[in-house]
Scaffold this motif. Structure first.
Motif, PDB file in Angstrom:
ATOM      1  N   PHE A   3      39.741  43.649  42.886  1.00  0.00           N
ATOM      2  CA  PHE A   3      39.637  44.477  41.688  1.00  0.00           C
ATOM      3  C   PHE A   3      40.544  45.690  41.840  1.00  0.00           C
ATOM      4  O   PHE A   3      40.639  46.270  42.931  1.00  0.00           O
ATOM      5  CB  PHE A   3      38.203  44.959  41.468  1.00  0.00           C
TER       6      PHE A   3
ATOM      7  N   CYS B 132      34.378  44.463  33.950  1.00  0.00           N
ATOM      8  CA  CYS B 132      34.847  44.260  35.314  1.00  0.00           C
ATOM      9  C   CYS B 132      35.389  42.847  35.495  1.00  0.00           C
ATOM     10  O   CYS B 132      34.636  41.869  35.512  1.00  0.00           O
ATOM     11  CB  CYS B 132      33.717  44.505  36.313  1.00  0.00           C
TER      12      CYS B 132
ATOM     13  N   ASP C 177      39.348  50.623  38.110  1.00  0.00           N
ATOM     14  CA  ASP C 177      38.228  50.089  37.340  1.00  0.00           C
ATOM     15  C   ASP C 177      37.349  49.152  38.165  1.00  0.00           C
ATOM     16  O   ASP C 177      36.634  48.305  37.633  1.00  0.00           O
ATOM     17  CB  ASP C 177      38.735  49.342  36.103  1.00  0.00           C
ATOM     18  N   ALA C 178      37.407  49.299  39.487  1.00  0.00           N
ATOM     19  CA  ALA C 178      36.641  48.405  40.356  1.00  0.00           C
ATOM     20  C   ALA C 178      35.157  48.758  40.334  1.00  0.00           C
ATOM     21  O   ALA C 178      34.789  49.941  40.309  1.00  0.00           O
ATOM     22  CB  ALA C 178      37.170  48.493  41.788  1.00  0.00           C
ATOM     23  N   PRO C 179      34.301  47.765  40.348  1.00  0.00           N
ATOM     24  CA  PRO C 179      32.860  48.036  40.457  1.00  0.00           C
ATOM     25  C   PRO C 179      32.519  48.495  41.869  1.00  0.00           C
ATOM     26  O   PRO C 179      33.215  48.159  42.827  1.00  0.00           O
ATOM     27  CB  PRO C 179      32.231  46.669  40.162  1.00  0.00           C
TER      28      PRO C 179
END
Length: 252
Positions: free
Chosen positions: A58, A42, A62-64
């Protein structure tokens, strides 16, 4: 995991960006690498910086997934100045989450603002493409209290000083008492410099207004000095900023 109450979205308006240090330094971009809490993959871009925190972006794919109130460990690096080889570690708390323009934006409150400021200054000081006026954290304590006075109507509100430069100041107050203050309003701000002394009163204009968790952060641009008191106030501010920058550089 302890989750605190939901936060207001941290909307980075153009006006607010104008009174805070841009995270883009020339063609070099500050990045945030999340460690410990989420997968190491990340990596986000830091889009805004304040004395007490940052906004990280982000990509949506693929963002947390992080929640307001969640503790966070991360590394900050400059992708154009050595990347992770010159990174520093920090801790903080997620203060807000907002999805816009196909990306997730997180507001992060930094745990140790003094250490964060020193490390950040060391990371960015090698480029000459910084703000014309360096903004430094304001020392905490009773000296942080300030009175904001609307220049057109009889409205006063108690605020807390966050950061300071020779060009302007950042303050925060309860959103309950901030309704009369808007971007573009003329104001006067009275506060004491750390270490005591007579109160300083500066005139200026609100250039940024940012809602965040029952508070509002104001970015205020000082007006050009027109009186001896203005000149004296700017001189004290300049001395404080210079002294703080020397401390950030490790010069006593």
């Amino acid at each position: 995991m302890k989750v605190r109450r939901e936060r207001f979205p941290l909307t980075a308006t153009a006006e607010w960006e104008d009174v805070h240090m841009s995270a883009t330094i020339g063609n070099r971009c500050l990045q945030i690498h999340l460690t410990g809490t989420v997968p190491n993959a990340c990596v986000g871009s830091i889009t805004n910086l304040r004395s007490d925190g940052l906004v990280a972006e982000f990509g949506a794919t693929d963002a947390p997934i992080l929640l307001p109130g969640q503790s966070l460990r991360f590394r900050v690096c400059n992708s154009g100045l050595g990347g992770l080889a010159n990174a520093f570690d920090a801790r903080g708390t997620i203060e807000s989450r907002e999805q816009r323009s196909g990306a997730l934006h997180y507001g992060v409150e930094v745990a140790d603002t003094a250490t964060f400021a020193r490390a950040l200054h060391a990371l960015t000081d090698s480029t000459s493409d910084r703000r014309a006026h360096s903004r430094v954290p304001f020392e905490s304590g009773d000296a942080s209290a300030a009175i904001l006075h609307h220049g057109r109507i009889s409205a006063w509100v108690r605020t807390m000083v966050l950061d300071l430069s020779e060009a302007g100041i950042g303050v925060t107050c309860s959103d309950t008492f901030s309704e009369h203050f808007r971007v573009g309003d003329p104001i006067k701000l009275t506060f004491r410099m750390p270490g005591g002394g007579a109160p300083v009163t500066m005139s200026g204009t609100i250039r940024g207004r940012l809602p965040l968790d029952r508070k509002v952060r104001f970015g205020i641009q000082f007006a050009p000095p027109t009186t001896p008191a203005d000149v004296s106030g700017l001189r004290m501010i300049g001395e404080y900023v210079a002294r703080h920058l020397r401390l950030l550089r490790g010069i006593t």
